[in-house]
Each structure stands twice: as C-alpha cells, then as structure tokens.
Write a protein that holds these residues in place. Structure first.
Motif, PDB file in Angstrom:
ATOM      1  N   LEU A  37       0.844  -1.196   0.000  1.00 46.24           N
ATOM      2  CA  LEU A  37       0.000   0.000   0.000  1.00 46.24           C
ATOM      3  C   LEU A  37       0.876   1.241   0.000  1.00 46.24           C
ATOM      4  O   LEU A  37       1.760   1.391   0.854  1.00 46.24           O
ATOM      5  CB  LEU A  37      -0.918   0.010   1.228  1.00 46.24           C
ATOM      6  N   ALA A  38       0.651   2.145  -0.959  1.00 45.32           N
ATOM      7  CA  ALA A  38       1.411   3.395  -1.034  1.00 45.32           C
ATOM      8  C   ALA A  38       0.755   4.459  -0.159  1.00 45.32           C
ATOM      9  O   ALA A  38      -0.478   4.542  -0.084  1.00 45.32           O
ATOM     10  CB  ALA A  38       1.493   3.883  -2.471  1.00 45.32           C
ATOM     11  N   VAL A  39       1.587   5.256   0.523  1.00 45.36           N
ATOM     12  CA  VAL A  39       1.086   6.341   1.375  1.00 45.36           C
ATOM     13  C   VAL A  39       1.744   7.648   0.944  1.00 45.36           C
ATOM     14  O   VAL A  39       2.847   7.662   0.394  1.00 45.36           O
ATOM     15  CB  VAL A  39       1.384   6.072   2.867  1.00 45.36           C
ATOM     16  N   ASP A  40       1.023   8.752   1.184  1.00 44.08           N
ATOM     17  CA  ASP A  40       1.586  10.070   0.878  1.00 44.08           C
ATOM     18  C   ASP A  40       2.610  10.482   1.925  1.00 44.08           C
ATOM     19  O   ASP A  40       3.561  11.225   1.640  1.00 44.08           O
ATOM     20  CB  ASP A  40       0.467  11.109   0.797  1.00 44.08           C
ATOM     21  N   SER A  41       2.407  10.044   3.160  1.00 43.19           N
ATOM     22  CA  SER A  41       3.340  10.324   4.259  1.00 43.19           C
ATOM     23  C   SER A  41       3.072   9.310   5.362  1.00 43.19           C
ATOM     24  O   SER A  41       1.990   8.716   5.430  1.00 43.19           O
ATOM     25  CB  SER A  41       3.169  11.746   4.793  1.00 43.19           C
ATOM     26  N   PHE A  42       4.064   9.124   6.236  1.00 45.41           N
ATOM     27  CA  PHE A  42       3.896   8.221   7.363  1.00 45.41           C
ATOM     28  C   PHE A  42       3.505   9.000   8.615  1.00 45.41           C
ATOM     29  O   PHE A  42       4.093  10.057   8.894  1.00 45.41           O
ATOM     30  CB  PHE A  42       5.198   7.465   7.655  1.00 45.41           C
ATOM     31  N   PRO A  43       2.556   8.507   9.396  1.00 45.30           N
ATOM     32  CA  PRO A  43       2.292   9.126  10.695  1.00 45.30           C
ATOM     33  C   PRO A  43       3.462   8.862  11.633  1.00 45.30           C
ATOM     34  O   PRO A  43       4.050   7.768  11.620  1.00 45.30           O
ATOM     35  CB  PRO A  43       1.022   8.410  11.166  1.00 45.30           C
ATOM     36  N   LEU A  44       3.831   9.856  12.422  1.00 43.17           N
ATOM     37  CA  LEU A  44       4.962   9.720  13.346  1.00 43.17           C
ATOM     38  C   LEU A  44       4.488   9.789  14.782  1.00 43.17           C
ATOM     39  O   LEU A  44       3.533  10.504  15.107  1.00 43.17           O
ATOM     40  CB  LEU A  44       6.001  10.816  13.079  1.00 43.17           C
ATOM     41  N   ASN A  45       5.183   9.070  15.660  1.00 43.92           N
ATOM     42  CA  ASN A  45       4.869   9.158  17.081  1.00 43.92           C
ATOM     43  C   ASN A  45       5.734  10.222  17.731  1.00 43.92           C
ATOM     44  O   ASN A  45       6.483  10.945  17.063  1.00 43.92           O
ATOM     45  CB  ASN A  45       5.048   7.793  17.766  1.00 43.92           C
ATOM     46  N   THR A  46       5.657  10.325  19.039  1.00 42.88           N
ATOM     47  CA  THR A  46       6.376  11.395  19.746  1.00 42.88           C
ATOM     48  C   THR A  46       7.883  11.235  19.675  1.00 42.88           C
ATOM     49  O   THR A  46       8.622  12.192  19.910  1.00 42.88           O
ATOM     50  CB  THR A  46       5.934  11.436  21.223  1.00 42.88           C
ATOM     51  N   ASN A  47       8.358  10.039  19.354  1.00 40.54           N
ATOM     52  CA  ASN A  47       9.797   9.803  19.217  1.00 40.54           C
ATOM     53  C   ASN A  47      10.294  10.068  17.803  1.00 40.54           C
ATOM     54  O   ASN A  47      11.468   9.850  17.502  1.00 40.54           O
ATOM     55  CB  ASN A  47      10.136   8.359  19.608  1.00 40.54           C
ATOM     56  N   LYS A  98       9.373   8.419  15.226  1.00 43.96           N
ATOM     57  CA  LYS A  98       9.389   7.164  14.481  1.00 43.96           C
ATOM     58  C   LYS A  98       8.032   6.934  13.840  1.00 43.96           C
ATOM     59  O   LYS A  98       7.018   7.518  14.245  1.00 43.96           O
ATOM     60  CB  LYS A  98       9.731   5.992  15.410  1.00 43.96           C
ATOM     61  N   ILE A  99       8.014   6.085  12.829  1.00 38.23           N
ATOM     62  CA  ILE A  99       6.748   5.752  12.182  1.00 38.23           C
ATOM     63  C   ILE A  99       5.793   5.156  13.213  1.00 38.23           C
ATOM     64  O   ILE A  99       6.150   4.233  13.946  1.00 38.23           O
ATOM     65  CB  ILE A  99       6.974   4.770  11.022  1.00 38.23           C
ATOM     66  N   ASP A 100       4.603   5.691  13.276  1.00 39.44           N
ATOM     67  CA  ASP A 100       3.596   5.232  14.235  1.00 39.44           C
ATOM     68  C   ASP A 100       2.846   4.049  13.625  1.00 39.44           C
ATOM     69  O   ASP A 100       1.877   4.226  12.882  1.00 39.44           O
ATOM     70  CB  ASP A 100       2.633   6.377  14.569  1.00 39.44           C
ATOM     71  N   LYS A 101       3.298   2.865  13.942  1.00 39.11           N
ATOM     72  CA  LYS A 101       2.707   1.678  13.340  1.00 39.11           C
ATOM     73  C   LYS A 101       1.320   1.388  13.904  1.00 39.11           C
ATOM     74  O   LYS A 101       0.525   0.686  13.260  1.00 39.11           O
ATOM     75  CB  LYS A 101       3.634   0.477  13.519  1.00 39.11           C
ATOM     76  N   LYS A 102       1.024   1.929  15.074  1.00 39.22           N
ATOM     77  CA  LYS A 102      -0.332   1.734  15.612  1.00 39.22           C
ATOM     78  C   LYS A 102      -1.351   2.433  14.726  1.00 39.22           C
ATOM     79  O   LYS A 102      -2.438   1.917  14.489  1.00 39.22           O
ATOM     80  CB  LYS A 102      -0.406   2.251  17.048  1.00 39.22           C
ATOM     81  N   GLN A 103      -1.001   3.646  14.256  1.00 42.49           N
ATOM     82  CA  GLN A 103      -1.899   4.341  13.345  1.00 42.49           C
ATOM     83  C   GLN A 103      -2.019   3.604  12.013  1.00 42.49           C
ATOM     84  O   GLN A 103      -3.106   3.516  11.426  1.00 42.49           O
ATOM     85  CB  GLN A 103      -1.427   5.772  13.106  1.00 42.49           C
TER      86      GLN A 103
END
Length: 499
Positions: free
Chosen positions: A477-487, A489-494
């Motif tokens: 799946l292609a994404v326009d941007s990755f959600p990031l967490n407070t650190n 890093k990529i927020d894999k939960k999102q």
C-alpha cells in the motif's frame, strides 16, 4: 553422536529411511552415502573444519550430505530454494564455506561447488565406514541455520552436537513413544529447525520419513494421497498445514488411522484449530510445543485439554523440558512470579553458543548465568501460571509467519532497496491471535502513475530477488506520508488501524 550411531545400527536392517516420490532410500543406503560423502570431504578438504553449505529443497541427497558432514567432523548449513540466489550469496559471504553442494543448478559463487551429477559420483565411490574418532564432537558446530535479521542481512544460529544431545534428551517426553518402523510426516524445509524432529528424532528411532515437497503441499489431492499411502504414525508441523488440511472433510482419522499424536510448533496454535482437531481425531493427543532456533528446536510442550480450550486465556505452550530452565524476567532482569508478564529467558545445555561472527548480537541475546549455564533472551512476552508458560507476543518486531521467523525490519530494509521506494513499514496481519500475512506501507520518492494492483505486482516481483517467498508481503500500500509518534518514528499503531 547419537544419530550417527543409530544410522549405523539401522543400516544392518532392511528398513526404509526416506520416501520421496517414487524413490525409496534404505537406512543402509543412507548410511553408505553419508560415509562416501565423509570420505570425499576428508580427501578433498583434509585440513578444513569449515561447514558445508547444502542448497536444495527436499532432495533425498540432503540428509546424506548432512550426516556425511557430521561423520567428517564438520557442520552443515542447509539453505532451501525459497532463498533467492542473492540471499544465498549473502549467506555464503558470511559463512565462508569451502564447499557448496548445489542440488538445483543455481549459479552460486563459492570456493568449490559440487553439482548433483558430481555428488552422485561421490555417492557411488567405494568407501569404508567413517571412523568414529573423526565424528563431530559435542563442542563442535553441527549445523548453522540462517534466520531473518533486522539489518536486512540473515544471521546464522550455530547449534553444536552437544546442543542436539540436550534437545534429544529433553524432547524424549513427547517423542519417546515413536516406534521403530513407523511413518513420520517429513514436510518441513531442512533450513527450518523443526526439520530436526524428522532428521534426528524420527530417524534415530528407525522411522521412515515420508517426504512432502512444496509441490505436494500446495496440492491437497497429492498431499492426501501421500498421507493415505504412508499411514503416518507421527505428525509434527506448524498449525498452518493443519489449517489447510481441515478445509477438506477427508482429513479425519479414516485418513490417518495410525497417528499417535499431533505436535504443533513454530507459530500460535489457535483454540479454533485445536477444537476442530479434537473433533476430527477423537482420542488422539494434541501437543502445543515451543522453542526458538537459538535453544535447539523445542524447549516446552503441553498436551491440550478441553479445559484449556474453555479457559479465558490463550493455549499454553507448556512446561519446560526437564533439562531446560525457563525464567520470566522483568525489565531489569529480575525473576517475576506467577501470573506476571515478562520476557522469557531460557537456560541450559540446549542454548546455542551464539550467532556466527556476530559478537554485537551475541552480547544482547545471550548470557552466562552465575552457575556457568548458557542463557538466551527470547524476546517473547510470556507468563507462567500453574506450571505452564503462556506466550503473549513479541517484545520486538519479530513475528512467526507460517512457521517461519520473520524480522519485519528485514523486509523493510529490502523494500527500500527497490527503485522509487523512500521508506517502508511492514505490519503483521492478525487473525485469531496468529500472524496470517504481512502488509507493507511504502512511501514513494515520486509518483509512479501506476494503479495499486500494478504497483503491488511490480514490487512483489522485484522483492523476490532479495527475499524468500514467505517473507514477501501480501499487500503493498502506497502512502503520501507516514504518521509519526512522539519519538519521531513511524507510528505503526496508526498504520495498523488501516488494515
């Protein structure tokens, strides 16, 4: 070594060791081929103790080469054809074997390559039994299995002959009932450690390995025909194979009237599958077993009961073998009490000496207890309750998929090798508490104008040059941007919320 002694013992009988298609290999032929291969190694590589790399699938020549290497006092590295040539070359670069046995005509670069035709000539050479004083010693490496590594490079787990002896003693609780002359389902790749149950446990008890290759396993009609002919006594597999089998109404005790027990390992055994197996095979024990490659195949096991299925908890992976100590540890390494969640630590003679040429990984994963015993940090979140261990998931990004151990970062690092992929995140797809597939999210460097289906097909085809088929994500799946967490890093939960 126990397996070599038993091969010599059963070689004096007319028993069949391996059935592969129309081929029948007797214990006498298997032992003689192993002696011939050992003689070849002693003659051609007399000063070397380097392991032999064996590249192939379920060829009946593979066990002969394995045992021949052990008889020559050296280990072996089994590599299945699911590993693409580039990954095989990575393994060769790390292990530096002086000999590669190539059973499938791949174009591999190594110091010395022995093709199938040449190997047949080796097997045909007259020879004497390999002298026992030259056999593999307990402290020597018997085999090296390469598993997925978080850096994008596979890592080699070294298992000594002493480790195997400890496993042989510990697993006796479940395999002690194997009967000489019985039939054992041999369906697991030789590059996966559960195959040790067939190669060492079943053969050391004089059983016949009925071999199912990839083609057979992908064809239920062919698989059931094999099962019907073999009259299997012992079943050892990942739950995934049984889940495929139960899709057919033929998979009952009429198909397997002699089966003594089902032992499942390598991934989560779901209650749904266990209940169905109880229904299909009344009175046949179902064992849920567990063990990391680093602790030699299996270290725990439990026979499933209706009470376990009804309990408000996952199925237990059982109690540790008598010669294995299991500790549930907190964040600071302290031992936790019953009912508390923590990392599972394993101690005992079955624990590997470490990864090949990876002191950095060894320092993190292995340790020596004050009493001198070898220990291993499994990275598995577990709980001890009423003498049983319960597996609750991974503490890191490693997952079990169809019985294979996969580092998600390994897949990610290989995805970004491909053109136009800037970053990647790989997530497991869960169903009934087990991983059923992988999904990859990719950030493109620039728009490619492709449809999602065309892009996914192209990426999968390109990824096949770097990874075995079982590690390739089902969805891309292609994404326009990755959600990031407070650190940062990529927020894999999102990302997981999009699955």
């Amino acid at each position: 070594m126990f397996i070599l002694e038993k091969l010599a013992e059963y070689a004096k009988t007319d028993r069949i060791a391996i059935v592969y298609g129309d081929e029948r290999v007797s214990f006498a032929a298997l032992d003689r081929r192993a002696d011939a291969f050992a003689a070849y190694l002693k003659r051609e590589l007399p000063e070397s103790g380097a392991p032999v790399l064996i590249y192939g699938h379920k060829d009946s020549a593979i066990p002969a080469c394995m045992f021949g290497a052990l008889k020559a006092g050296r280990g072996y590295i089994p590599v299945d054809t699911t590993f693409p040539p580039e990954r095989v070359q990575q393994i060769i670069a790390q292990a530096q074997p002086e000999l590669v046995v190539d059973l499938c005509g791949a174009k591999l670069t190594a110091q010395r390559v022995l093709k199938r035709d040449a190997l047949d000539e080796v097997f045909a050479q007259p020879c004497k039994p390999a002298p026992r004083e030259g056999w593999i010693r307990p402290e020597q490496t018997a085999y090296i299995l390469f598993t997925s590594g978080s850096t994008g490079q596979p890592k080699g787990v070294q298992i000594t002959a002493g480790n195997l002896a400890a496993f042989h003693e510990g697993v006796r609780v479940w395999f002690g009932g194997m009967k000489p002359g019985g039939a054992f389902l041999n369906e697991i790749s030789y590059s996966f450690d559960v195959s040790v149950c067939a190669l060492y446990e079943a053969l050391s008890r004089g059983m016949t390995l009925w071999t199912a290759d990839k083609q057979t396993l992908s064809d239920p009609h062919a698989l059931f025909a094999l099962l019907r002919e073999a009259q299997i006594d012992e079943w050892v597999s990942t739950p995934s194979l049984a889940e495929i089998c139960v899709q057919s109404a033929q998979f009952t005790n009429e198909l397997l009237p002699k089966v003594r027990q089902f032992l499942f390992c390598g991934e989560v055994l779901t209650k749904k599958l266990a209940a169905e197996m109880f229904r299909r095979f009344p009175g046949v024990p179902i064992v849920n077993a567990y063990g990391p490659t680093e602790a030699t195949v299996l270290v725990t096991g439990a026979e499933m009961t209706p009470q376990m299925l009804a309990a408000d908890a996952p199925l237990p992976i059982g109690a540790p073998f008598y010669n294995v100590q299991a500790v549930i540890a907190g964040e600071n390494g302290e031992a936790l009490g019953e009912g508390q969640d923590g990392e599972l630590l394993l101690l005992g003679d079955a624990v590997s000496p470490g990864y090949l040429n990876r002191p950095d990984l060894n320092a993190r994963a292995f340790f020596t207890a004050p009493d001198g015993r070898r220990g291993y940090h499994t990275g598995d979140l577990c709980r001890m309750q009423d003498g049983n261990i319960y597996y609750l998931g991974r503490l890191d990004s490693q997952v079990k998929l169809n019985g294979f151990r996969v580092e998600l970062e390994d897949v990610e690092n290989n995805l970004v090798k491909l053109p136009n992929i800037a970053r990647a995140a790989v997530l497991p797809v869960m169903q009934d508490g087990k991983v059923t597939a992988l999904t990859a999210f990719v950030l493109l460097e620039k728009p490619d104008g492709e449809s999602s289906l065309a892009r996914a097909r192209r990426v999968k085809n390109a990824l096949a040059a770097y990874l075995p088929s079982y590690m390739i994500p089902r969805k891309i799946l292609a994404v326009d941007s990755f959600p990031l967490n407070t650190n940062g890093k990529i927020d894999k939960k999102q990302l997981a919320a999009q699955l």
